[in-house]
Write an enzyme that holds these catalytic residues in place. Sequence first.
Site, PDB file in Angstrom:
ATOM      1  N   LEU A  61      17.307 -19.320 -12.135  1.00 44.06           N
ATOM      2  CA  LEU A  61      17.696 -18.176 -12.959  1.00 44.06           C
ATOM      3  C   LEU A  61      18.628 -17.233 -12.207  1.00 44.06           C
ATOM      4  CD1 LEU A  61      14.617 -17.085 -15.084  1.00 44.06           C
ATOM      5  CD2 LEU A  61      16.490 -18.579 -15.659  1.00 44.06           C
ATOM      6  N   CYS A  62      19.570 -17.826 -11.512  1.00 39.99           N
ATOM      7  CA  CYS A  62      20.525 -16.976 -10.814  1.00 39.99           C
ATOM      8  C   CYS A  62      21.923 -17.558 -10.982  1.00 39.99           C
ATOM      9  CB  CYS A  62      20.166 -16.814  -9.345  1.00 39.99           C
ATOM     10  SG  CYS A  62      19.737 -18.334  -8.545  1.00 39.99           S
ATOM     11  N   GLY A  63      22.221 -18.000 -12.187  1.00 41.24           N
ATOM     12  CA  GLY A  63      23.554 -18.527 -12.464  1.00 41.24           C
ATOM     13  C   GLY A  63      23.799 -19.805 -11.688  1.00 41.24           C
TER      14      GLY A  63
END
Lengths: 134, 361
Positions: free
Chosen positions: B124-126
């Site tokens: 969930l951090c690109g």
Amino acid sequence: MVLQVSVMTPDGIFWDNKAEEVILPTNTGQMGVLANHAPLITALDVGVTLIRTDKKWTPLAVMGGFALVKQNQITILVNGAESADTLQSEKVEASFEEAKNQLENAESEKQRVDALFQFKRARARYQVIKQLVN
Amino acid sequence: MEALSGTRASFAGATHAFTARKLPGTCRRISLQVRNAGTREIRDRISSVKNTQKITEAMKLVAAAKVRRAQDAVVRGRPFAENLVKVLYGVNQRLRVEDIDSPLVENRPVKTVLLLCVTGDRGLCGGYNAIVIKKTEARYNELTKLGVKVRLLLIGKKGSAAFKRRPNYKNAIGNVYDMGQAPSVKEAQVVADEIFSDFVSQEVDKVEIIYTKFVSLIASEPVVQTLLPLSPIGEVCDVDGNCVDAAEDEVFKLTTREGQLVVESEKTAKADPSDFEAGLIFEQDPVQIVDALLPLYLNSTLLRSLQEALASELAARMNAMSSASDNAAELRKGLNQVYNRKRQAKITTELSEIVAGASSV
């Protein structure tokens, strides 16, 4: 109290205080530093640094680095530092014995280098604990 | 058929909430999502989007707070780094004429390379993790093509999971470490010890680190740097041979300006050789002193890389979550519109039915 002693680690400043005498675990044996010492740079082994304030000696386990003495300012840069407050004696003794065994039973060159590191650190911590007892 | 397109549309909506891109057709997608839905379904969808938005907003704030902590760690390490560079610089000034022969600077013909791949523990951090993994794979293939044996040392759960899944890296993977929430000296020390003993016992001839350099809150850059052999004057070089003099290293700093988080980078103070008076006694052989300095330098470089990687990860998460929240807000607005329209249409129909019924009596 004329010496300004600061012990720095990559995590931050571990100790920054005035002192009267410091004994450093240099690569070529222990070395005492008093006031007005000549400017000097020395490599430090993994070992115990003793700092005297008044009549009280404070042992610190330092994990290798170097010290710079200049105009009564002693800068000690080490990989890690630990004092008796941050150590637990039972754990330290257990890991000291374990490291000793590992060093004796090391087979390959890599294992030996690894074990030697571990042993030296464990021994420094052990000495800090013992210093307090005596 | 309708059911199928319905599920696909809601799936598209779900991914949409987490991608950073702003898609032009949001409104169309919204109407697609709820084309055949009744008011109740739309209401459910709105509340679900609302919940997602709350979560992403919270994650954004958490990441922002953690970036701050990561920055504090860098600032705390600064006196150490500054003093170290100063002394290293001074010693090298004095030793310029002598050959330095330390095990850590030894240049050997390269047969085996150890690649350190620094990723995060969480997603969930690109594209943060994917970019580093891709870069590592590219470097791995590049080196293998040159006939060099490559070993991998993986830091971060995401990277280790990715490489363990790929069967062709099976023999290359060495030890695996977690990134943790705040890399400290202890973790850096464990890794440094391993690469140190690998290098000194000649099991590997070169150590490279692939991590994400922190440039600013919105930009970060995956880089490949050589850790070992160290250059004796304390330079960090990337694989193309561009070197950054350690004395001119940049330190980033997160501050707030007009309520916004901004990043300023500042150069560390240039080492002043005049601090090093000529009368300085070298207690040991200069080579021994350099020997003591270089491992320290290795450790602090490694720690710094880990800290920067963590800061980049958190910044990437902050951005990803920020755009996810924005998207969720937009989605919610559109859905609300559709919902109101449907509600009004229903009321109008009911009214006209009542009127028609009354007039027919």
